[in-house]
Design a protein around this motif. Structure first.
Motif, PDB file in Angstrom:
ATOM      1  N   ASN A 104       0.825  -1.202   0.000  1.00 53.07           N
ATOM      2  CA  ASN A 104       0.000   0.000   0.000  1.00 53.07           C
ATOM      3  C   ASN A 104       0.861   1.253   0.000  1.00 53.07           C
ATOM      4  O   ASN A 104       2.050   1.210   0.317  1.00 53.07           O
ATOM      5  N   SER A 105       0.242   2.371  -0.323  1.00 50.37           N
ATOM      6  CA  SER A 105       0.892   3.662  -0.148  1.00 50.37           C
ATOM      7  C   SER A 105       0.891   4.043   1.326  1.00 50.37           C
ATOM      8  O   SER A 105       0.109   3.510   2.114  1.00 50.37           O
ATOM      9  N   CYS A 106       1.758   4.968   1.669  1.00 46.66           N
ATOM     10  CA  CYS A 106       1.869   5.372   3.068  1.00 46.66           C
ATOM     11  C   CYS A 106       2.479   6.765   3.127  1.00 46.66           C
ATOM     12  O   CYS A 106       3.415   7.072   2.374  1.00 46.66           O
ATOM     13  N   GLN A 107       1.956   7.620   3.982  1.00 44.15           N
ATOM     14  CA  GLN A 107       2.524   8.952   4.186  1.00 44.15           C
ATOM     15  C   GLN A 107       2.705   9.184   5.684  1.00 44.15           C
ATOM     16  O   GLN A 107       1.720   9.131   6.433  1.00 44.15           O
ATOM     17  N   VAL A 108       3.942   9.440   6.108  1.00 43.50           N
ATOM     18  CA  VAL A 108       4.226   9.637   7.530  1.00 43.50           C
ATOM     19  C   VAL A 108       5.286  10.708   7.710  1.00 43.50           C
ATOM     20  O   VAL A 108       6.074  10.981   6.804  1.00 43.50           O
ATOM     21  N   SER A 109       5.317  11.288   8.910  1.00 44.02           N
ATOM     22  CA  SER A 109       6.415  12.163   9.299  1.00 44.02           C
ATOM     23  C   SER A 109       7.406  11.318  10.099  1.00 44.02           C
ATOM     24  O   SER A 109       7.008  10.614  11.032  1.00 44.02           O
ATOM     25  N   PHE A 120      17.071  15.061  10.851  1.00 47.41           N
ATOM     26  CA  PHE A 120      16.154  15.926  10.122  1.00 47.41           C
ATOM     27  C   PHE A 120      14.807  15.233  10.024  1.00 47.41           C
ATOM     28  O   PHE A 120      14.724  14.003   9.934  1.00 47.41           O
ATOM     29  N   TRP A 121      13.741  16.033  10.090  1.00 48.57           N
ATOM     30  CA  TRP A 121      12.382  15.518   9.930  1.00 48.57           C
ATOM     31  C   TRP A 121      11.991  15.602   8.468  1.00 48.57           C
ATOM     32  O   TRP A 121      12.288  16.590   7.786  1.00 48.57           O
ATOM     33  N   ASN A 122      11.321  14.576   7.981  1.00 48.79           N
ATOM     34  CA  ASN A 122      10.824  14.650   6.615  1.00 48.79           C
ATOM     35  C   ASN A 122       9.457  13.980   6.517  1.00 48.79           C
ATOM     36  O   ASN A 122       9.128  13.079   7.291  1.00 48.79           O
ATOM     37  N   PHE A 123       8.674  14.467   5.572  1.00 47.13           N
ATOM     38  CA  PHE A 123       7.378  13.862   5.268  1.00 47.13           C
ATOM     39  C   PHE A 123       7.649  12.803   4.217  1.00 47.13           C
ATOM     40  O   PHE A 123       8.005  13.107   3.077  1.00 47.13           O
ATOM     41  N   PHE A 124       7.506  11.542   4.612  1.00 46.80           N
ATOM     42  CA  PHE A 124       7.871  10.418   3.755  1.00 46.80           C
ATOM     43  C   PHE A 124       6.629   9.865   3.063  1.00 46.80           C
ATOM     44  O   PHE A 124       5.651   9.514   3.710  1.00 46.80           O
ATOM     45  N   HIS A 125       6.698   9.796   1.747  1.00 45.44           N
ATOM     46  CA  HIS A 125       5.588   9.271   0.948  1.00 45.44           C
ATOM     47  C   HIS A 125       6.077   8.013   0.242  1.00 45.44           C
ATOM     48  O   HIS A 125       6.965   8.061  -0.607  1.00 45.44           O
ATOM     49  N   LEU A 126       5.484   6.897   0.594  1.00 45.71           N
ATOM     50  CA  LEU A 126       5.814   5.605  -0.017  1.00 45.71           C
ATOM     51  C   LEU A 126       4.732   5.234  -1.018  1.00 45.71           C
ATOM     52  O   LEU A 126       3.545   5.361  -0.738  1.00 45.71           O
ATOM     53  N   ALA A 127       5.141   4.764  -2.193  1.00 48.12           N
ATOM     54  CA  ALA A 127       4.167   4.346  -3.208  1.00 48.12           C
ATOM     55  C   ALA A 127       4.679   3.098  -3.924  1.00 48.12           C
ATOM     56  O   ALA A 127       5.816   3.079  -4.409  1.00 48.12           O
ATOM     57  N   PRO A 128       3.875   2.031  -3.988  1.00 44.58           N
ATOM     58  CA  PRO A 128       4.282   0.832  -4.721  1.00 44.58           C
ATOM     59  C   PRO A 128       4.098   1.015  -6.215  1.00 44.58           C
ATOM     60  O   PRO A 128       3.223   1.756  -6.670  1.00 44.58           O
ATOM     61  N   LEU A 255       2.195   0.345 -13.400  1.00 46.21           N
ATOM     62  CA  LEU A 255       1.118   1.060 -12.719  1.00 46.21           C
ATOM     63  C   LEU A 255       1.359   0.985 -11.228  1.00 46.21           C
ATOM     64  O   LEU A 255       2.246   0.280 -10.754  1.00 46.21           O
ATOM     65  N   ASN A 256       0.526   1.698 -10.485  1.00 47.77           N
ATOM     66  CA  ASN A 256       0.577   1.522  -9.050  1.00 47.77           C
ATOM     67  C   ASN A 256      -0.192   0.266  -8.695  1.00 47.77           C
ATOM     68  O   ASN A 256      -1.170  -0.082  -9.344  1.00 47.77           O
ATOM     69  N   ARG A 257       0.227  -0.435  -7.638  1.00 50.45           N
ATOM     70  CA  ARG A 257      -0.433  -1.682  -7.219  1.00 50.45           C
ATOM     71  C   ARG A 257      -1.916  -1.462  -6.997  1.00 50.45           C
ATOM     72  O   ARG A 257      -2.744  -2.290  -7.320  1.00 50.45           O
TER      73      ARG A 257
END
Length: 426
Positions: A104-109, A120-128, A255-257
């Protein structure tokens, strides 16, 4: 001396073989020109291959290298866990790991570490990334957007409450300040069970599978601004579109999963002109696309977000059923489903739930929205909170609830027909 030479040659052969695998990981599905195409982007991102041992990084952007202080040689072939450190929140790591396991996709700090040891802090966006031909996830895209504004919260490590979803709801007890704990999602103890057979996905964050912290620990967390989230979303969209384009050159469609739901919505959003036109309609409503799998939401008005407590990123790509809960009447749900099957309008008074878990009575009106050729392009759902209003007294300045909702539906229809025109694909 001869043994040392053989060991050296063997090591060089192994390194050469590993390097070749990393190159082929990208070149085979996307052509030899993909790296040059990706180099044009200023985003901080990596691409990883879950099919190779330990899920290594196979591409790292120049922005990522500058942000972390590592060279490309130090990054390629490594699992991205090297960015984690003592203060990286284990709940967040487990959240990412679960998203990978479920593809799945995921968005976290998340708090990460540079090569020199600074954080360092980052907003991490994961995409399959999904291969249509191979029927599996071939890569993961990880995009990092630096953030700076931090707020301090207390978290309890003894509560067994761990992050389980991308969007974390926070509930604090008001009875006693010493009991003010931040809970993340629902408890998923299976994170700590043995890893599944698919070690390519499982081995990524298993070093964080045991939480040795006890009691209440004080943590800092950074929440990304909406502008940072939008920048991240734009970056993911651009890169996934680039991968999809180059995959066509090799005949391996990428494509995305979850190409039928959330991420496809983000890859192919409604036009900016239509979005602007819909934004002028001052009513709580969503637009859903019946031509995509599970009929996801492709537009949500600001008043809908205010009513439900969700952010736009949490809503887009989801089916509207996330508003349902334990006491939602199944008969009302069936009525809505049947109206969609016959492409008819429907009005129900249904019990829905906000993000914080509170319920409200929703005077819901759904209707098909047709394009200029007469084909159904979308379905609109217009919501009105009637919790404190008696059913036979739902009026506002002389207008009944249904009149207001029909007015909103009419405005949506005008916007869609004037801006979409005739679309054979719909």
């Amino acid at each position: 001396m001869g043994c040392e030479l053989l060991v050296k040659e063997s090591r060089m052969s192994t390194e050469s073989s590993s390097s070749q695998l990393l190159e082929e990981s990208l070149n085979k599905p996307y052509s030899n020109s993909i790296q040059e195409a990706l180099d044009q982007y200023d985003y901080n991102f990596v691409i990883t291959d879950p099919c190779l041992l330990d899920h290594p990084i196979v591409y790292a952007s120049e922005g990522f290298l500058k942000m972390t202080g590592y060279s490309r040689e130090e990054v390629l072939g490594r699992n991205s866990r090297f960015l984690q450190g003592p203060e990286t929140d284990r709940r967040t790591v487990l959240e990412i790991r679960e998203a990978i396991r479920q593809e799945n996709s995921c968005q976290v700090s998340i708090l990460n570490y540079r090569k020199d040891g600074t954080t360092f802090w980052n907003f991490f966006h994961l995409a399959p990334v999904f291969s249509k031909e191979e029927g599996r996830v071939t890569h993961f895209l990880g995009l990092q957007t630096p953030i700076s504004q931090c707020s301090q919260v207390c978290r309890s490590a003894a509560t067994n409450m761990f992050a389980c979803s991308t969007n974390r709801s926070q509930h604090a007890s008001s009875a006693n300040s010493s009991n003010n704990l931040i809970y993340f999602g629902s408890c998923r103890r299976e994170f700590f069970r043995d890893c599944p057979v698919d070690m390519g996905h499982c081995g990524i964050y298993n070093s964080f599978a045991e939480d040795g912290n006890k009691g209440i620990e004080e943590k800092h967390t950074c929440e990304a601004k909406e502008s940072d989230k939008q920048k991240s979303l734009t970056g993911v969209t651009d890169i996934l579109s680039e991968l999809a384009h180059f995959s066509k050159l090799t005949g391996k469609t990428s494509l995305n999963r979850k190409c039928e739901s959330a991420d496809l919505v983000r890859l192919t959003p409604i036009s900016s002109s239509l979005s602007i036109a819909l934004g002028r309609i001052q009513q709580s409503f969503v637009l859903a696309d019946p031509h995509l799998h599970d009929m996801p939401i492709v537009y949500a008005s600001n008043l809908f977000l205010q009513l439900t407590g969700y952010s736009r990123d949490e809503v887009l790509g989801k089916n509207c059923r996330f508003l349902q809960g334990q006491n939602t009447n199944q008969g009302d749900i069936t009525k809505i489903q049947k109206s969609i099957e016959v492409e008819q309008s429907c009005t129900v008074r249904i019990l829905n739930y906000r993000k914080d878990g509170s319920s409200f009575w929703n005077h819901l009106h759904t209707a098909p929205i047709r394009n200029a050729s007469g084909k159904v392009a979308f379905y609109v759902g217009v919501q009105l909170d009637v919790t404190d209003i008696e059913e036979d007294k739902q009026t506002d300045n002389g207008m009944t609830s249904n009149m207001k909702q029909l007015g909103a539906v009419g405005a949506v229809r005008v916007a869609v027909r004037s801006l979409l025109g005739v679309e054979p694909s719909r």
